[in-house]
Design a protein around this motif. Structure first.
Motif, PDB file in Angstrom:
ATOM      1  N   PHE A 176      11.898   6.382   2.613  1.00 40.35           N
ATOM      2  CA  PHE A 176      11.005   5.428   4.078  1.00 40.35           C
ATOM      3  C   PHE A 176      10.691   4.246   4.109  1.00 40.35           C
ATOM      4  O   PHE A 176      11.297   3.673   2.906  1.00 40.35           O
ATOM      5  CB  PHE A 176       9.278   6.268   3.665  1.00 40.35           C
ATOM      6  N   ALA A 177      10.609   3.616   5.086  1.00 36.60           N
ATOM      7  CA  ALA A 177      10.651   2.523   5.170  1.00 36.60           C
ATOM      8  C   ALA A 177       9.375   1.935   5.434  1.00 36.60           C
ATOM      9  O   ALA A 177       8.680   2.473   6.566  1.00 36.60           O
ATOM     10  CB  ALA A 177      11.596   1.967   6.074  1.00 36.60           C
ATOM     11  N   LEU A 204       0.937  -1.704   0.389  1.00 35.59           N
ATOM     12  CA  LEU A 204       0.202   0.145  -0.020  1.00 35.59           C
ATOM     13  C   LEU A 204       1.252   1.291  -0.012  1.00 35.59           C
ATOM     14  O   LEU A 204       0.529   2.029  -0.486  1.00 35.59           O
ATOM     15  CB  LEU A 204      -0.855  -0.207   1.593  1.00 35.59           C
ATOM     16  N   ALA A 205       2.099   0.893   1.060  1.00 34.73           N
ATOM     17  CA  ALA A 205       2.929   2.672   1.244  1.00 34.73           C
ATOM     18  C   ALA A 205       3.738   2.379  -0.400  1.00 34.73           C
ATOM     19  O   ALA A 205       3.830   3.492  -1.334  1.00 34.73           O
ATOM     20  CB  ALA A 205       3.998   2.506   2.114  1.00 34.73           C
ATOM     21  N   LEU A 206       4.127   1.572  -0.804  1.00 33.13           N
ATOM     22  CA  LEU A 206       4.499   2.240  -2.163  1.00 33.13           C
ATOM     23  C   LEU A 206       4.237   2.834  -3.244  1.00 33.13           C
ATOM     24  O   LEU A 206       4.279   3.067  -3.714  1.00 33.13           O
ATOM     25  CB  LEU A 206       5.333   0.415  -2.897  1.00 33.13           C
ATOM     26  N   ARG A 207       2.266   1.897  -3.724  1.00 37.88           N
ATOM     27  CA  ARG A 207       1.553   2.061  -4.155  1.00 37.88           C
ATOM     28  C   ARG A 207       1.157   3.473  -4.437  1.00 37.88           C
ATOM     29  O   ARG A 207       1.516   4.226  -4.995  1.00 37.88           O
ATOM     30  CB  ARG A 207       0.540   1.069  -4.702  1.00 37.88           C
ATOM     31  N   THR A 228      10.589  -3.260   3.941  1.00 35.36           N
ATOM     32  CA  THR A 228      11.345  -2.602   1.997  1.00 35.36           C
ATOM     33  C   THR A 228      11.301  -0.886   2.181  1.00 35.36           C
ATOM     34  O   THR A 228      10.750  -0.066   3.142  1.00 35.36           O
ATOM     35  CB  THR A 228      10.397  -2.470   1.107  1.00 35.36           C
ATOM     36  N   VAL A 229      12.980  -0.780   1.934  1.00 35.74           N
ATOM     37  CA  VAL A 229      13.355   0.644   2.221  1.00 35.74           C
ATOM     38  C   VAL A 229      13.370   0.966   0.509  1.00 35.74           C
ATOM     39  O   VAL A 229      13.321   0.897  -0.051  1.00 35.74           O
ATOM     40  CB  VAL A 229      14.549   0.703   2.506  1.00 35.74           C
ATOM     41  N   ALA A 230      12.359   2.962   0.856  1.00 36.94           N
ATOM     42  CA  ALA A 230      12.280   3.145  -0.511  1.00 36.94           C
ATOM     43  C   ALA A 230      13.294   4.501  -0.488  1.00 36.94           C
ATOM     44  O   ALA A 230      12.772   5.519   0.528  1.00 36.94           O
ATOM     45  CB  ALA A 230      10.756   3.341  -1.055  1.00 36.94           C
ATOM     46  N   PRO A 286      16.154  -5.484   3.585  1.00 33.53           N
ATOM     47  CA  PRO A 286      15.000  -5.373   3.182  1.00 33.53           C
ATOM     48  C   PRO A 286      15.002  -5.634   1.161  1.00 33.53           C
ATOM     49  O   PRO A 286      15.994  -5.197   0.724  1.00 33.53           O
ATOM     50  CB  PRO A 286      15.517  -3.966   3.489  1.00 33.53           C
ATOM     51  N   GLU A 287      13.628  -5.444   0.941  1.00 37.02           N
ATOM     52  CA  GLU A 287      13.630  -5.032  -0.667  1.00 37.02           C
ATOM     53  C   GLU A 287      13.946  -3.666  -0.947  1.00 37.02           C
ATOM     54  O   GLU A 287      13.946  -3.079   0.356  1.00 37.02           O
ATOM     55  CB  GLU A 287      12.313  -5.659  -0.796  1.00 37.02           C
TER      56      GLU A 287
END
Length: 296
Positions: A107-108, A60-63, A117-119, A94-95
């Motif tokens: 963000f993570a 949800l966060a990535l989307r 996931t780390v973005a 992480p991804e």
């Protein structure tokens, strides 16, 4: 490298905040029991919703950010940096995701240390030098290590129930014309008022808890890299760049404030109830850590 030592003052404030939340929620449940609301049904419905939201939080966060997971072939240096920092933090790698955005942020997300996931955005990679980027990535890994997504989800659960009762409380009485317990509408309105008070107080406490956990992640990130000044420099640079980001981009991404390393807080509403401490205070704490290293 610095040792991963607890900041007991910070932990004490986080602990006190969670105790206050717990007491508030105990009183809330007692008030609902007295009012006659079918609490079990509400908890089951929202519990399933919250579980689903928590289970799919990373997607949800990535989307919402328009981010996508990237392979090692696409971003070899980014993968190598995150892998090395994760090893230093004693975490599984992480991804890694990248969002094509003009907002310099990171963000993570993820429900556990093994499913995280780390973005980062493309703009933050352009804005920061290598040491500063490592400081930001280490901060996000500290969130993963501290299990902050899980902590904040649990802390927010009954607050969400209170909000739903405030918004839809009349439905629990059977509709507009009927109240609980023989048509008496007083219990449901008492429950709505109590829920409103609980929601407001929990809103303030949860944001205080969020700010404390940002301090904790700053400290953890500085410990992972051993360079508090690099993270301090990154925070100042990102904060300065926010003023140059177009308003449309800021509005589109404001809903991710709780995840970002630097929140989007333009305007009165954005600053009213911050999820993050002031950048100046965060930088000062990091500089204090830097002085501790230099004198050690």
């Amino acid at each position: 490298m610095m040792q991963w030592q607890a900041d007991w003052g910070l932990r004490g404030r986080m602990g006190l905040t969670m105790v206050l939340l717990g007491l508030l929620y105990v009183g809330f449940i007692a008030a609902l029991a007295v009012s006659g609301i079918n609490l079990l049904g509400i908890v089951l419905i929202l519990g399933l919703f919250s579980f689903g939201q928590f289970f799919f939080s990373d997607r949800l966060a990535l989307r919402s950010m328009g981010a996508r997971t990237v392979s090692e072939d696409e971003y070899p240096e980014l993968h190598a940096t995150v892998g090395r920092l994760a090893q230093q933090a004693d975490l599984p790698k992480p991804e890694i995701a990248v969002a094509d955005s003009q907002v310099p942020n990171a963000f993570a997300t993820g429900r556990s240390q093994s499913n995280a996931t780390v973005a980062v955005t493309t703009e933050i990679m352009r804005t920061l030098d290598q040491d500063e980027l490592e400081g930001v990535l280490a901060h996000e890994l500290a969130h993963v290590k501290n299990r902050d997504v899980m902590v904040m989800t649990i802390a927010s659960f009954l607050s969400t129930i209170a909000f739903m009762i405030v918004r839809w409380g009349w439905l629990f009485s059977g509709g507009h014309g009927q109240g609980g317990r023989g048509g008496n509408q007083a219990p449901i309105w008492v429950a709505i008022v109590v829920s409103l008070v609980v929601w407001i107080l929990s809103f303030v406490l949860i944001r205080a808890l969020s700010r404390y956990r940002e301090y904790s992640a700053d400290r953890g990130g500085a410990i992972i890299t051993g360079k508090p000044s690099a993270l301090a420099s990154a925070l100042m640079k990102i904060s300065g760049r926010m003023d140059r980001v177009p308003e449309d981009d800021l509005r589109d991404q404001a809903e991710m404030n709780a995840f970002f390393i630097i929140p989007i807080s333009k305007g009165f509403v954005g600053r009213l109830f911050k999820t993050h401490p002031a950048t100046e205070k965060r930088v000062e704490r990091l500089r204090e850590m830097e002085r501790e290293i230099e004198t050690a």
